[in-house]
Scaffold this motif. Sequence first.
Motif, PDB file in Angstrom:
ATOM      1  N   UNK A 105       0.837  -1.205   0.000  1.00 34.51           N
ATOM      2  CA  UNK A 105       0.000   0.000   0.000  1.00 34.51           C
ATOM      3  C   UNK A 105       0.872   1.256   0.000  1.00 34.51           C
ATOM      4  N   UNK A 106       1.884   1.282   0.845  1.00 30.18           N
ATOM      5  CA  UNK A 106       2.791   2.434   0.921  1.00 30.18           C
ATOM      6  C   UNK A 106       3.565   2.617  -0.381  1.00 30.18           C
ATOM      7  N   UNK A 107       3.973   1.522  -0.999  1.00 24.52           N
ATOM      8  CA  UNK A 107       4.739   1.602  -2.239  1.00 24.52           C
ATOM      9  C   UNK A 107       3.906   2.081  -3.412  1.00 24.52           C
ATOM     10  N   UNK A 108       2.597   1.912  -3.336  1.00 19.36           N
ATOM     11  CA  UNK A 108       1.745   2.454  -4.388  1.00 19.36           C
ATOM     12  C   UNK A 108       1.867   3.976  -4.413  1.00 19.36           C
ATOM     13  N   UNK A 109       1.906   4.577  -3.236  1.00 14.08           N
ATOM     14  CA  UNK A 109       2.122   6.021  -3.167  1.00 14.08           C
ATOM     15  C   UNK A 109       3.555   6.372  -3.562  1.00 14.08           C
ATOM     16  N   UNK A 110       4.516   5.588  -3.089  1.00 16.20           N
ATOM     17  CA  UNK A 110       5.924   5.871  -3.396  1.00 16.20           C
ATOM     18  C   UNK A 110       6.211   5.760  -4.890  1.00 16.20           C
ATOM     19  N   UNK A 111       5.561   4.802  -5.558  1.00 17.84           N
ATOM     20  CA  UNK A 111       5.785   4.624  -6.994  1.00 17.84           C
ATOM     21  C   UNK A 111       5.360   5.862  -7.767  1.00 17.84           C
ATOM     22  N   UNK A 139      -5.742  16.910 -10.516  1.00 20.24           N
ATOM     23  CA  UNK A 139      -6.707  16.505  -9.488  1.00 20.24           C
ATOM     24  C   UNK A 139      -7.264  15.117  -9.742  1.00 20.24           C
ATOM     25  N   UNK A 140      -7.553  14.806 -11.021  1.00 19.07           N
ATOM     26  CA  UNK A 140      -8.086  13.492 -11.356  1.00 19.07           C
ATOM     27  C   UNK A 140      -7.054  12.393 -11.079  1.00 19.07           C
ATOM     28  N   UNK A 141      -5.788  12.659 -11.430  1.00 18.15           N
ATOM     29  CA  UNK A 141      -4.730  11.672 -11.185  1.00 18.15           C
ATOM     30  C   UNK A 141      -4.559  11.438  -9.681  1.00 18.15           C
ATOM     31  N   UNK A 142      -4.591  12.521  -8.905  1.00 18.17           N
ATOM     32  CA  UNK A 142      -4.461  12.382  -7.449  1.00 18.17           C
ATOM     33  C   UNK A 142      -5.627  11.571  -6.887  1.00 18.17           C
ATOM     34  N   UNK A 143      -6.840  11.822  -7.379  1.00 16.55           N
ATOM     35  CA  UNK A 143      -8.006  11.045  -6.932  1.00 16.55           C
ATOM     36  C   UNK A 143      -7.873   9.570  -7.307  1.00 16.55           C
ATOM     37  N   UNK A 144      -7.316   9.288  -8.492  1.00 13.38           N
ATOM     38  CA  UNK A 144      -7.099   7.887  -8.893  1.00 13.38           C
ATOM     39  C   UNK A 144      -6.111   7.209  -7.946  1.00 13.38           C
ATOM     40  N   UNK A 145      -5.058   7.926  -7.592  1.00  8.12           N
ATOM     41  CA  UNK A 145      -4.056   7.359  -6.673  1.00  8.12           C
ATOM     42  C   UNK A 145      -4.695   7.076  -5.314  1.00  8.12           C
ATOM     43  N   UNK A 146      -5.471   8.038  -4.803  1.00  8.63           N
ATOM     44  CA  UNK A 146      -6.145   7.841  -3.518  1.00  8.63           C
ATOM     45  C   UNK A 146      -7.120   6.671  -3.567  1.00  8.63           C
ATOM     46  N   UNK A 147      -7.855   6.551  -4.666  1.00  8.43           N
ATOM     47  CA  UNK A 147      -8.783   5.424  -4.819  1.00  8.43           C
ATOM     48  C   UNK A 147      -8.061   4.088  -4.840  1.00  8.43           C
ATOM     49  N   UNK A 148      -6.930   4.032  -5.541  1.00  8.59           N
ATOM     50  CA  UNK A 148      -6.150   2.785  -5.598  1.00  8.59           C
ATOM     51  C   UNK A 148      -5.617   2.411  -4.224  1.00  8.59           C
ATOM     52  N   UNK A 149      -5.125   3.401  -3.479  1.00 11.92           N
ATOM     53  CA  UNK A 149      -4.596   3.135  -2.139  1.00 11.92           C
ATOM     54  C   UNK A 149      -5.716   2.658  -1.212  1.00 11.92           C
ATOM     55  N   UNK A 150      -6.897   3.289  -1.300  1.00 17.49           N
ATOM     56  CA  UNK A 150      -8.031   2.876  -0.463  1.00 17.49           C
ATOM     57  C   UNK A 150      -8.471   1.457  -0.796  1.00 17.49           C
ATOM     58  N   UNK A 151      -8.488   1.112  -2.081  1.00 15.78           N
ATOM     59  CA  UNK A 151      -8.870  -0.248  -2.493  1.00 15.78           C
ATOM     60  C   UNK A 151      -7.862  -1.272  -1.986  1.00 15.78           C
ATOM     61  N   UNK A 152      -6.580  -0.956  -2.114  1.00 15.44           N
ATOM     62  CA  UNK A 152      -5.538  -1.868  -1.619  1.00 15.44           C
ATOM     63  C   UNK A 152      -5.662  -2.040  -0.111  1.00 15.44           C
ATOM     64  N   UNK A 153      -5.938  -0.950   0.611  1.00 10.72           N
ATOM     65  CA  UNK A 153      -6.086  -1.017   2.063  1.00 10.72           C
ATOM     66  C   UNK A 153      -7.250  -1.921   2.447  1.00 10.72           C
ATOM     67  N   UNK A 154      -8.364  -1.805   1.740  1.00 10.06           N
ATOM     68  CA  UNK A 154      -9.533  -2.650   2.025  1.00 10.06           C
ATOM     69  C   UNK A 154      -9.226  -4.119   1.752  1.00 10.06           C
ATOM     70  N   UNK A 155      -8.607  -4.403   0.614  1.00  4.21           N
ATOM     71  CA  UNK A 155      -8.269  -5.791   0.282  1.00  4.21           C
ATOM     72  C   UNK A 155      -7.259  -6.379   1.254  1.00  4.21           C
ATOM     73  N   UNK A 156      -6.255  -5.576   1.633  1.00  6.83           N
ATOM     74  CA  UNK A 156      -5.248  -6.099   2.561  1.00  6.83           C
ATOM     75  C   UNK A 156      -5.842  -6.355   3.938  1.00  6.83           C
ATOM     76  N   UNK A 157      -6.815  -5.547   4.340  1.00  5.19           N
ATOM     77  CA  UNK A 157      -7.484  -5.789   5.621  1.00  5.19           C
ATOM     78  C   UNK A 157      -8.208  -7.133   5.594  1.00  5.19           C
ATOM     79  N   UNK A 158      -8.896  -7.427   4.498  1.00  5.88           N
ATOM     80  CA  UNK A 158      -9.594  -8.710   4.369  1.00  5.88           C
ATOM     81  C   UNK A 158      -8.604  -9.883   4.397  1.00  5.88           C
TER      82      UNK A 158
END
Length: 195
Positions: free
Chosen positions: A131-137, A165-184
């Motif tokens: 999840x952290x590396x998605x932001x770092x990438x 703004x759209x790219x930043x929102x895409x990054x935030x959405x990807x990080x949130x999705x990864x966080x949800x999946x990793x929690x499961x």
Amino acid sequence: ETLAMAFLGTLLASIAAVPLGFLGAKNLLPNFLLHFSIRRFFDFIRGVDSLIWALIFISVVGLGPFAGVMAIAVSDLGVLAKLFAEAIENVDREQIEGVRSTGAGPIQVIRFGILPQVFPVMLSNVLYYFESNTRSATILGVVGAGGIGMQLADRIRVNNWDEVGFIVLMILGAVALIDTLSKEIRLRTIQNPGG
């Protein structure tokens, strides 16, 4: 490309960190000099930021996602190996002695005495770093190491703020999705650590 860079970098780092974590654990490698040397190696690798590693790999292999994957893998290797070693050092000795008392060899002791205790911790660390590396990438892409960061830097350069703004929102959405999946995944692993 950004997600692939984060995934491959984290995967390579975690695969290499498992044996290094076992070598860095004081309870498995009681030789002080060897243990000290391995731990200082971890400190050296994790002491250099992934952005610096990206610049080094860009100068070696050129622009593109391969440099980003290598930068993520190398910078995470030191951190994950240290975290894995500390998890192994904190295992319950009774479970290890119980496996050893059955006549198990060193490999069986690691497989049945240590791994069931540390696997959920290791998996949790790997998922967090993915999840952290998605932001770092994204940041690595800004310096030319591939991914969406290159497009983000181009849009900022020409003041195209709606696409930024759209790219930043895409990054935030990807990080949130990864966080949800990793929690499961973490919850399922903790409930059933053996399988």
